[in-house]
Design a protein around this motif. Sequence first.
Motif, PDB file in Angstrom:
ATOM      1  N   THR A  59       0.800  -1.146  -0.038  1.00 19.43           N
ATOM      2  CA  THR A  59      -0.082   0.081   0.127  1.00 19.43           C
ATOM      3  C   THR A  59       0.846   1.320   0.045  1.00 19.43           C
ATOM      4  OG1 THR A  59      -1.675  -1.313   1.245  1.00 19.43           O
ATOM      5  CG2 THR A  59      -1.798   1.175   1.218  1.00 19.43           C
ATOM      6  N   ASP A 337      -5.885  -1.535  -4.767  1.00 22.96           N
ATOM      7  CA  ASP A 337      -5.347  -2.219  -3.667  1.00 22.96           C
ATOM      8  C   ASP A 337      -6.286  -3.252  -2.747  1.00 22.96           C
ATOM      9  OD1 ASP A 337      -3.599  -2.702  -1.624  1.00 22.96           O
ATOM     10  OD2 ASP A 337      -3.814  -0.989  -0.515  1.00 22.96           O
ATOM     11  N   GLU A 338      -5.844  -4.591  -2.861  1.00 23.67           N
ATOM     12  CA  GLU A 338      -6.536  -5.635  -2.343  1.00 23.67           C
ATOM     13  C   GLU A 338      -7.958  -5.678  -2.715  1.00 23.67           C
ATOM     14  OE1 GLU A 338      -5.213  -7.310   0.284  1.00 23.67           O
ATOM     15  OE2 GLU A 338      -3.868  -6.301   1.024  1.00 23.67           O
TER      16      GLU A 338
HETATM   17 MG   LIG Z   1      -2.013  -3.008   2.293  1.00 22.99          MG
END
Ligand SMILES: [Mg+2]
Length: 392
Positions: A59, A337-338
């Motif tokens: 991240t 992200d994710e």
């Molecule tokens: Mg992360």
Amino acid sequence: MAPDRVIPFTKPLPQPADITPAAAVARLVLTDFRGYARARLTIDAGVVVLTGPNGAGKTNLLEAISFLAPGKGLRRARLSEIDRRGGGVWALAATVANPAGEFDIGTGRDAASESGERRHLRIDGAPAKSQRNLLERLSIAWLTPAMDRLFADAASGRRRFLDRLVTGFDPGHWSRLLAYERAMRERARLLREGVTDPSWLKALEEVMAETGVALAAARLESVAHLAGACAEAPGPFPRVGLAIEGTVEAWLGAMPALAAEEAFRGALHDSRAIDRDSGVTQTGPHRSDLLARHLGTGEVAGLCSTGEQKALLIAIVLAYARLIAARRDAAPVLLLDEVTAHLDAARRSALFQALRALGAQCWLAGTDTALFTELRSHAQFVAVTDAALSLV
Ligand SMILES: [Mg+2]
Ligand SMILES: Nc1ncnc2c1ncn2[C@@H]1O[C@H](COP(=O)(O)OP(=O)(O)O)[C@@H](O)[C@H]1O
């Protein structure tokens, strides 16, 4: 200082035929950026997959890229928080390729600024006169786990999300937003401090009325484009209904822009006492909200399941990316992200296909490499371990 970690570009990434040219980060150098003492990444346009354990720095790397857009980055952190603990002031340098050529961006915390919380920004080595210059050449959109509750939480998050998207359509939106917020803060300060100078207040309200109506108009136009694209989107992501709710936006629907300015100016003038006593500016585009609905089920987005809300957000970002690609001749950079975590196998596969078809440079991060197996031959895989990057 840790040695430079250089990841050379090794082989051309296969690209689907007939893709729209994309804006792409071709090179990135991080200095004292959170856990990264110094890291370098050279990458070609295409899909980039960042994998590694929790806390490895995935991240953080996406956050660094988000600073190639104006604003506070995808975590909205204090800039001083980003300085590497025990290190120096953070900076980053990037080379961005778009259809018009390559350009360099340099940014970082300006420790010499009064608050120490400002960013410097250089384009091709020269101080950027305005952020518009950057916004015209590169648009970036992101989805992070922190946005999973975007539809259920306060309107401020949705407004920020919307205003970033609007800025992609209209690069002037960002500076108008800053000008509006500056005038609103200054007016609130005058009211709080009991400064009654009528011409000063009037001048600030004039700025708020002008910029506020322009903001509302840009939002309405962008939401109309997005709503059209979201309602007819193909594939397994839900069709999304979008609308904007706000007083100034409603005025614009009912009267010409000049009359809306007049109405807004009048409302500001009339609410000075209330605004002072409540400490809140009662009327204006800073209170508007983005409304979303799952068109398949008819449910408002905030009441859909977490997985459905994620799917709605992905659908909006994909629609945005398609529209930007068509309108600006270059797809935006996407930071996801994710996002795969909440998706079932069919949707995951559909997302990967949609991203490839879009041709956008897309950065995907996740802990589980297995979820990205399908992208093996199409993406550049980067392992992130303890703020170190290596090709895998
Ligand atoms: Mg992360
Ligand atoms: N200013 C900082 N200096 C050094 N390390 C930091 C700083 N800010 C965050 N970190 C570290 O970054 C790590 C989190 O990285 P992150 O990119 O969120 O991980 P993930 O790979 O799970 O996405 C944490 O271990 C945290 O301690």
